[in-house]
Design an enzyme around this catalytic site. Structure first.
Site, PDB file in Angstrom:
ATOM      1  N   ARG A  86      56.975 -50.404  78.144  1.00  0.00           N
ATOM      2  CA  ARG A  86      58.008 -51.426  77.995  1.00  0.00           C
ATOM      3  C   ARG A  86      58.339 -51.621  76.515  1.00  0.00           C
ATOM      4  O   ARG A  86      57.461 -51.704  75.681  1.00  0.00           O
ATOM      5  CB  ARG A  86      57.566 -52.751  78.599  1.00  0.00           C
ATOM      6  CG  ARG A  86      58.667 -53.802  78.452  1.00  0.00           C
ATOM      7  CD  ARG A  86      58.486 -54.958  79.344  1.00  0.00           C
ATOM      8  NE  ARG A  86      59.556 -55.931  79.118  1.00  0.00           N
ATOM      9  CZ  ARG A  86      59.630 -57.084  79.717  1.00  0.00           C
ATOM     10  NH1 ARG A  86      58.707 -57.422  80.588  1.00  0.00           N
ATOM     11  NH2 ARG A  86      60.613 -57.904  79.470  1.00  0.00           N
ATOM     12  N   ARG A  95      63.321 -52.614  83.130  1.00  0.00           N
ATOM     13  CA  ARG A  95      62.014 -52.562  82.476  1.00  0.00           C
ATOM     14  C   ARG A  95      61.037 -51.745  83.301  1.00  0.00           C
ATOM     15  O   ARG A  95      61.070 -51.775  84.524  1.00  0.00           O
ATOM     16  CB  ARG A  95      61.476 -53.962  82.241  1.00  0.00           C
ATOM     17  CG  ARG A  95      61.340 -54.751  83.508  1.00  0.00           C
ATOM     18  CD  ARG A  95      61.369 -56.212  83.295  1.00  0.00           C
ATOM     19  NE  ARG A  95      62.681 -56.594  82.840  1.00  0.00           N
ATOM     20  CZ  ARG A  95      63.058 -57.817  82.627  1.00  0.00           C
ATOM     21  NH1 ARG A  95      62.240 -58.794  82.827  1.00  0.00           N
ATOM     22  NH2 ARG A  95      64.263 -58.096  82.228  1.00  0.00           N
ATOM     23  N   ASP A  98      56.972 -55.518  84.177  1.00  0.00           N
ATOM     24  CA  ASP A  98      57.103 -56.929  83.815  1.00  0.00           C
ATOM     25  C   ASP A  98      55.924 -57.665  84.448  1.00  0.00           C
ATOM     26  O   ASP A  98      55.727 -57.590  85.661  1.00  0.00           O
ATOM     27  CB  ASP A  98      58.427 -57.478  84.335  1.00  0.00           C
ATOM     28  CG  ASP A  98      58.713 -58.884  83.862  1.00  0.00           C
ATOM     29  OD1 ASP A  98      58.271 -59.245  82.758  1.00  0.00           O
ATOM     30  OD2 ASP A  98      59.382 -59.633  84.604  1.00  0.00           O
ATOM     31  N   ASP A 100      54.082 -61.464  84.621  1.00  0.00           N
ATOM     32  CA  ASP A 100      54.243 -62.891  84.343  1.00  0.00           C
ATOM     33  C   ASP A 100      53.064 -63.677  84.888  1.00  0.00           C
ATOM     34  O   ASP A 100      52.615 -63.425  86.016  1.00  0.00           O
ATOM     35  CB  ASP A 100      55.513 -63.446  85.011  1.00  0.00           C
ATOM     36  CG  ASP A 100      56.786 -62.945  84.369  1.00  0.00           C
ATOM     37  OD1 ASP A 100      56.852 -62.920  83.131  1.00  0.00           O
ATOM     38  OD2 ASP A 100      57.712 -62.582  85.117  1.00  0.00           O
TER      39      ASP A 100
END
Length: 160
Positions: A86, A95, A98, A100
């Site tokens: 990334r 991307r 990712d 989170d």
């Protein structure tokens, strides 16, 4: 002290090393297991891209245990994203990976770099649905459970 975290995982750009977005998500789950104590991971879901992301996403969620505090875990997750290829780019863009922090066992956390629970979790089907598979009873902000948030979001969606 050990903390439990719910991590959202997504990919919508294939790469040469790992292959398709679905394969990237699977490799990311394996890497989370290598770096932390992996409690569970949801089945993979394929979701339409949101915002300007372009390609559709492969999404999952994982529950991991670690002694790291939220900002330290965030730094580890950002390092993982970079290791997977990334690069900084436009917000909502394609991307490779990712990651989170959606929730953590410590409840609420806020700093300049990070807010937990993830502030847009209640509006994101692509994050709630995988989480629903592995942590339906987790209370968000001490109030509604993941299940309740997912049901509310589903009720607001237009029917065809």
């Amino acid at each position: 002290m050990s903390h439990l975290y719910a991590i959202g995982i997504g990919s919508n750009r294939p790469d040469k090393r790992h292959g398709s977005p679905a394969a990237i998500v699977a490799a990311a789950i394996a890497e989370l297991d290598r770096r932390f104590t992996l409690f569970d991971a949801s089945p993979l879901l394929l979701n339409a891209a949101s915002g300007g992301a372009g390609r559709d996403f492969a999404n999952s969620a994982a529950l991991v245990e670690t002694s790291l505090e939220p900002e330290s875990l965030l730094a580890e997750l950002k390092a993982m994203e970079r290791a997977f290829g990334r690069r900084l780019g436009r917000r909502w863009g394609p991307r490779v990976l990712d990651l989170d922090i959606l929730l953590w066992s410590g409840g609420r956390f806020a700093s300049r770099k990070l807010t937990v629970p993830h502030p847009r979790l209640p509006q994101r089907t692509f994050a709630l649905q995988p989480l629903l598979a592995i942590a339906p009873g987790w209370r968000v902000n001490g109030a509604l459970t993941v299940r309740h948030l997912a049901e509310r979001l589903a009720a607001r969606r237009p029917r065809d």
